[in-house]
Design an enzyme around this catalytic site. Structure first.
Site, PDB file in Angstrom:
ATOM      1  N   LYS A 127     -16.467 -78.485   1.212  1.00 30.79           N
ATOM      2  CA  LYS A 127     -16.074 -78.445   2.810  1.00 30.79           C
ATOM      3  C   LYS A 127     -16.885 -79.559   3.581  1.00 30.79           C
ATOM      4  O   LYS A 127     -16.867 -79.575   4.693  1.00 30.79           O
ATOM      5  CB  LYS A 127     -16.372 -77.136   3.163  1.00 30.79           C
ATOM      6  CG  LYS A 127     -15.616 -75.812   2.747  1.00 30.79           C
ATOM      7  CD  LYS A 127     -15.930 -74.616   3.161  1.00 30.79           C
ATOM      8  CE  LYS A 127     -15.311 -73.524   2.739  1.00 30.79           C
ATOM      9  NZ  LYS A 127     -15.351 -73.350   1.289  1.00 30.79           N
ATOM     10  N   LYS A 162     -16.119 -69.728   8.648  1.00 30.55           N
ATOM     11  CA  LYS A 162     -16.161 -69.411   7.281  1.00 30.55           C
ATOM     12  C   LYS A 162     -17.488 -70.061   6.663  1.00 30.55           C
ATOM     13  O   LYS A 162     -18.001 -70.930   7.230  1.00 30.55           O
ATOM     14  CB  LYS A 162     -15.292 -69.820   6.567  1.00 30.55           C
ATOM     15  CG  LYS A 162     -14.785 -71.514   6.615  1.00 30.55           C
ATOM     16  CD  LYS A 162     -13.475 -71.813   5.931  1.00 30.55           C
ATOM     17  CE  LYS A 162     -13.285 -73.384   6.365  1.00 30.55           C
ATOM     18  NZ  LYS A 162     -11.707 -73.519   5.629  1.00 30.55           N
ATOM     19  N   ARG A 212      -1.524 -76.175  -1.511  1.00 29.87           N
ATOM     20  CA  ARG A 212      -2.340 -76.848  -2.454  1.00 29.87           C
ATOM     21  C   ARG A 212      -2.004 -77.666  -3.480  1.00 29.87           C
ATOM     22  O   ARG A 212      -0.724 -77.665  -3.944  1.00 29.87           O
ATOM     23  CB  ARG A 212      -2.878 -75.571  -3.544  1.00 29.87           C
ATOM     24  CG  ARG A 212      -3.670 -76.019  -4.920  1.00 29.87           C
ATOM     25  CD  ARG A 212      -4.937 -76.695  -4.583  1.00 29.87           C
ATOM     26  NE  ARG A 212      -6.074 -76.180  -3.834  1.00 29.87           N
ATOM     27  CZ  ARG A 212      -6.748 -75.120  -4.169  1.00 29.87           C
ATOM     28  NH1 ARG A 212      -6.845 -74.967  -5.590  1.00 29.87           N
ATOM     29  NH2 ARG A 212      -7.771 -74.790  -3.530  1.00 29.87           N
ATOM     30  N   ARG A 226       0.874 -71.722  -0.146  1.00 27.16           N
ATOM     31  CA  ARG A 226       0.480 -70.344  -0.236  1.00 27.16           C
ATOM     32  C   ARG A 226       0.546 -69.885   1.046  1.00 27.16           C
ATOM     33  O   ARG A 226      -0.081 -70.252   1.982  1.00 27.16           O
ATOM     34  CB  ARG A 226      -1.075 -70.421  -0.669  1.00 27.16           C
ATOM     35  CG  ARG A 226      -1.264 -71.116  -2.097  1.00 27.16           C
ATOM     36  CD  ARG A 226      -2.597 -71.382  -2.361  1.00 27.16           C
ATOM     37  NE  ARG A 226      -3.230 -72.109  -1.468  1.00 27.16           N
ATOM     38  CZ  ARG A 226      -4.332 -72.571  -1.356  1.00 27.16           C
ATOM     39  NH1 ARG A 226      -5.294 -72.241  -2.182  1.00 27.16           N
ATOM     40  NH2 ARG A 226      -4.725 -73.646  -0.375  1.00 27.16           N
ATOM     41  N   ARG A 234      -5.883 -65.518   6.014  1.00 25.66           N
ATOM     42  CA  ARG A 234      -6.308 -66.324   5.017  1.00 25.66           C
ATOM     43  C   ARG A 234      -4.951 -66.360   3.793  1.00 25.66           C
ATOM     44  O   ARG A 234      -4.253 -65.416   3.624  1.00 25.66           O
ATOM     45  CB  ARG A 234      -7.157 -65.490   3.916  1.00 25.66           C
ATOM     46  CG  ARG A 234      -8.452 -65.311   4.805  1.00 25.66           C
ATOM     47  CD  ARG A 234      -9.637 -64.437   4.244  1.00 25.66           C
ATOM     48  NE  ARG A 234      -8.912 -63.284   3.961  1.00 25.66           N
ATOM     49  CZ  ARG A 234      -9.580 -62.118   3.119  1.00 25.66           C
ATOM     50  NH1 ARG A 234     -10.843 -62.362   2.482  1.00 25.66           N
ATOM     51  NH2 ARG A 234      -8.980 -61.027   2.969  1.00 25.66           N
ATOM     52  N   ASP A 274      -6.272 -78.825  -0.113  1.00 28.90           N
ATOM     53  CA  ASP A 274      -5.575 -77.923   0.880  1.00 28.90           C
ATOM     54  C   ASP A 274      -5.171 -78.638   2.116  1.00 28.90           C
ATOM     55  O   ASP A 274      -5.960 -79.260   2.644  1.00 28.90           O
ATOM     56  CB  ASP A 274      -6.475 -76.645   1.178  1.00 28.90           C
ATOM     57  CG  ASP A 274      -7.117 -75.765  -0.171  1.00 28.90           C
ATOM     58  OD1 ASP A 274      -6.369 -76.007  -1.111  1.00 28.90           O
ATOM     59  OD2 ASP A 274      -8.054 -75.158  -0.021  1.00 28.90           O
ATOM     60  N   GLU A 282      -9.838 -79.099   2.929  1.00 24.87           N
ATOM     61  CA  GLU A 282     -10.684 -78.804   1.923  1.00 24.87           C
ATOM     62  C   GLU A 282     -10.170 -79.566   0.671  1.00 24.87           C
ATOM     63  O   GLU A 282      -9.136 -80.066   0.456  1.00 24.87           O
ATOM     64  CB  GLU A 282     -10.832 -77.656   1.311  1.00 24.87           C
ATOM     65  CG  GLU A 282     -11.561 -76.570   2.272  1.00 24.87           C
ATOM     66  CD  GLU A 282     -11.782 -75.302   1.704  1.00 24.87           C
ATOM     67  OE1 GLU A 282     -11.992 -75.297   0.330  1.00 24.87           O
ATOM     68  OE2 GLU A 282     -12.116 -74.103   2.065  1.00 24.87           O
ATOM     69  N   ASN A 284     -11.151 -79.688  -3.087  1.00 18.87           N
ATOM     70  CA  ASN A 284     -11.875 -78.654  -4.210  1.00 18.87           C
ATOM     71  C   ASN A 284     -12.097 -79.356  -5.534  1.00 18.87           C
ATOM     72  O   ASN A 284     -10.948 -79.727  -6.074  1.00 18.87           O
ATOM     73  CB  ASN A 284     -10.966 -77.526  -4.556  1.00 18.87           C
ATOM     74  CG  ASN A 284     -10.658 -76.714  -3.392  1.00 18.87           C
ATOM     75  OD1 ASN A 284     -11.400 -75.824  -2.773  1.00 18.87           O
ATOM     76  ND2 ASN A 284      -9.469 -77.012  -2.445  1.00 18.87           N
TER      77      ASN A 284
END
Length: 315
Positions: A127, A162, A212, A226, A234, A274, A282, A284
């Site tokens: 993040k 978050k 994603r 998603r 979420r 994302d 983000e 990842n």
């Protein structure tokens, strides 16, 4: 470098994974199919002594059979530098235990190829790394200061709050402008986390999905969308999000082209980003998921493409 024969997988214990959606399982299955010998260990089995990094490993055989997906052999203590490849794949939280494991694995890389590069995993929190591309991301604030967060919400309206080093959608809250629980929420976060928190402008486009996108050696190779449950903010699959087939948009390809050089420079062979609407939230790099879902919906065999990239690095 020599061809690959041995692969050690640093992961959460194989007994606890859900194979239908586990990317580490998919990566390991592909390695096994290529004839590599797999070894399993968990992060708490790492040791450093006299400048050498050891792990207590077990030979691992995998089967794509629910309820009967693995067999582990007898444990043995090995010098990890004797392995050809180590997959750094345990899930966050990205805490001091995680960071320590990257320090240890850095001692053996690149003689033993660690995927992803342990020093850059440590230096690129998911993040925070994304903030190097401010024009590609939503308005974002990283702080522990309640006054800063209150001012940010007043400016943005609805926000998402978050943990800075969480994962899987845990601890993600949607806070509207008139939410009277914000003070209590910040008190709870303050008690739970020593680190700053992250606040982002709420993106209504998330109701259509949080995409994603998987990248291998800096190039996009597949994606899934998603979609969050009706009464949940979420979209993470661990939090009940529903994976759906999707295609990359022109904007998403532009985002991948922008970040690709930075991923390659840092030795990130496997990354998941994302994207909500037209912005990236983000990057990842620890243990991104989505490999099995992409293939399930008729997309690329990402595990195979990843091992092709690893073999090129080892050639």
């Amino acid at each position: 470098m020599a061809k690959i024969t041995t692969v050690a997988v640093q992961m959460d214990h194989v007994s606890g994974i859900t194979i239908a959606g586990d990317s580490t399982f998919a990566m390991s299955l592909e390695a096994q199919a290529r004839g590599y010998k797999l070894f399993h260990y968990t992060p708490n089995q790492l040791s450093l002594r006299d400048g050498r990094v050891y792990a207590t490993v077990q030979p691992m055989e995998l089967r794509d059979i629910k309820g009967d997906h693995y067999t582990l052999g007898d444990a043995e203590r090995v010098d990890l530098s004797t392995m050809d490849v180590v997959l750094l794949r345990q899930d966050p939280p990205f805490d001091m235990a995680y960071i320590t494991s990257t320090h240890l694995l850095e001692r053996i890389h690149p003689k033993t190829l660690v995927v992803n590069h342990p020093a850059w995993v440590r230096n690129s929190p998911e993040k925070i790394f994304v903030t190097e591309f401010p024009d590609l991301m939503p308005k974002t604030l990283i702080t522990r200061d309640p006054a800063e967060i209150a001012s940010f919400r007043a400016e943005m309206g609805d926000i998402i709050l978050k943990p800075l080093y969480g994962n899987g959608g845990a601890g993600v809250f949607h806070s509207p402008r008139d939410d009277r629980n914000m003070s209590s929420l910040l008190e709870m976060f303050g008690q739970m986390f020593r680190e700053p928190f992250i606040a982002q402008e709420y993106l209504p486009a998330v109701r259509k999905g949080d995409k994603r996108i998987l990248l291998v050696d800096g190039e996009p190779v597949g994606a899934i969308n998603r979609v969050p449950a009706e009464h949940d903010a979420r979209s993470n699959m661990h939090a009940g999000g529903t994976p759906m087939p999707t295609e990359l948009t022109t904007r998403e390809r532009e985002i991948c082209a922008r970040i690709g050089p930075a991923l390659r420079e840092r030795g990130f062979l496997f990354v998941g980003i994302d994207v909500i609407g037209d912005v990236m939230t983000e990057i990842n790099v620890t243990s991104p998921t989505g490999i099995r879902e992409v293939k399930k919906f008729g997309g690329a065999d990402v595990a195979s493409l990843l091992w092709d990239a690893i073999e090129r690095k080892r050639a």
